[in-house]
Scaffold this motif. Structure first.
Motif, short mmCIF file in Angstrom:
data_model
loop_
_atom_site.label_atom_id
_atom_site.label_comp_id
_atom_site.label_asym_id
_atom_site.label_seq_id
_atom_site.Cartn_x
_atom_site.Cartn_y
_atom_site.Cartn_z
N ILE A 4 0.88 -1.23 0.05
CA ILE A 4 0.04 -0.07 -0.14
C ILE A 4 0.93 1.25 0.11
O ILE A 4 0.60 2.13 -0.81
CB ILE A 4 -0.95 -0.15 1.18
N PHE A 5 1.86 1.36 0.71
CA PHE A 5 2.77 2.31 0.99
C PHE A 5 3.46 2.70 -0.47
O PHE A 5 3.62 3.83 -0.90
CB PHE A 5 3.94 2.17 1.99
N ARG A 6 4.04 1.53 -1.01
CA ARG A 6 4.49 1.54 -2.23
C ARG A 6 3.88 2.06 -3.38
O ARG A 6 4.13 2.95 -4.29
CB ARG A 6 5.35 0.20 -2.71
N GLY A 7 2.34 1.64 -3.34
CA GLY A 7 1.49 2.12 -4.22
C GLY A 7 1.14 3.67 -4.11
O GLY A 7 0.93 4.47 -5.10
N TYR A 8 1.07 4.11 -2.89
CA TYR A 8 1.09 5.49 -2.64
C TYR A 8 2.10 6.36 -3.23
O TYR A 8 1.78 7.28 -3.73
CB TYR A 8 0.87 5.62 -1.04
N ILE A 9 3.40 5.87 -2.96
CA ILE A 9 4.68 6.66 -3.52
C ILE A 9 4.66 6.49 -4.90
O ILE A 9 4.86 7.67 -5.47
CB ILE A 9 5.83 5.82 -2.94
N ARG A 10 4.06 5.70 -5.89
CA ARG A 10 4.05 5.63 -6.90
C ARG A 10 3.08 6.66 -7.55
O ARG A 10 3.17 7.43 -8.61
CB ARG A 10 3.61 4.21 -7.45
N LEU A 11 1.83 6.52 -6.74
CA LEU A 11 0.91 7.97 -7.07
C LEU A 11 1.31 9.06 -6.97
O LEU A 11 1.06 10.04 -7.97
CB LEU A 11 -0.55 7.64 -6.05
N LEU A 12 2.11 9.45 -5.82
CA LEU A 12 2.69 10.40 -5.60
C LEU A 12 3.82 11.12 -6.91
O LEU A 12 3.76 12.10 -6.97
CB LEU A 12 3.30 10.59 -4.25
N GLN A 13 4.68 10.09 -7.23
CA GLN A 13 5.31 10.31 -8.35
C GLN A 13 4.57 10.42 -9.84
O GLN A 13 5.28 11.41 -10.39
CB GLN A 13 6.49 9.12 -8.52
N LYS A 14 3.52 9.88 -9.93
CA LYS A 14 2.84 10.02 -11.35
C LYS A 14 2.00 11.11 -11.35
O LYS A 14 1.87 11.72 -12.13
CB LYS A 14 2.50 8.70 -11.75
N TYR A 15 1.13 11.12 -10.11
CA TYR A 15 0.00 12.16 -9.99
C TYR A 15 0.14 12.82 -8.82
O TYR A 15 -0.54 12.97 -7.68
CB TYR A 15 -1.17 11.58 -9.95
N THR A 16 1.32 13.84 -8.78
CA THR A 16 1.75 14.49 -7.65
C THR A 16 0.67 15.20 -6.67
O THR A 16 0.28 15.01 -5.74
CB THR A 16 2.96 15.24 -7.72
#
Length: 210
Positions: A4-16
């Protein structure tokens, strides 16, 4: 939890910005829920959802974009010394962006309450007077909470993750903002009652934050 944390980080990177806005709205709403249920102990049947929705809108649609640009500006400050860079960034945040965010909070909340801006109307305190009475107590508490956290944030955390990192601390801060907003809150209107059927109506006395 790790995925979940990794998915959240990916969202931050792609859709900041959208992710930051969603995070800000959720943490702001959570702060008000904690205040009403944990501090005031209203119970869910008496929970006032209108203030919760106001804080969620402020946190997601007003503060998050503002905070995003603040961190973008601070990240562009790069001096020869790391200590000077950190000191400059923290000083800019504390002396410029923190007062601006405090003004933004009380102005946005006043606008959503349809509070008069320049002059009191009866017992209803206007935005200008409310802000002048509360800005320094609020700002002082904001410095106490966020200055240490910001020093860590601006040195160790990637720029895209800085606003969400601060939102972890902001949950406690949002509880304070919810309490500050509740003191002197505008009386609940008939329209609010129709939208919020699950709560008892109440008349909130006008008072300033101690």
């Amino acid at each position: 939890m790790a995925f979940i944390f990794r998915g959240y980080i990916r969202l931050l990177q792609k859709y900041t910005l959208p992710t930051q806005m969603a995070t800000g709205g959720c943490t702001s709403a959570l702060g008000d829920i904690i205040y009403q249920q944990g501090v005031e102990k209203k119970g869910w049947e008496n929970h006032e959802w209108t203030p919760t929705m106001r804080l969620a809108f402020y946190g997601g649609c007003c503060f998050a974009p503002f905070n995003n640009r603040c961190h973008w500006i601070m990240n562009r400050i790069k001096l020869p010394s790391k200590v000077k860079t950190l000191a400059s960034r923290v000083s800019l945040d504390a002396l410029v962006f923190a007062p601006m965010s405090t003004c933004l909070f009380y102005t946005c909340q006043g606008a959503m309450e349809q509070r008069p801006f320049m002059a009191n109307v009866g017992d209803v305190q206007c935005v200008k007077e409310r802000l002048s009475e509360r800005i320094w107590p609020t700002l002082w508490k904001q410095w106490m909470v966020f200055l240490p956290a910001q020093m860590i944030n601006l040195t160790l955390i990637p720029i895209y993750a800085r606003p969400p990192f601060m939102n972890c601390f902001a949950i406690a801060w949002n509880v304070f903002l919810a309490s500050a907003q509740a003191k002197g809150q505008m009386p609940i209107t008939q329209g609010d009652k129709a939208e919020d059927r699950g709560r008892d109506s109440a008349t909130i006395a006008v008072e300033i934050m101690q």
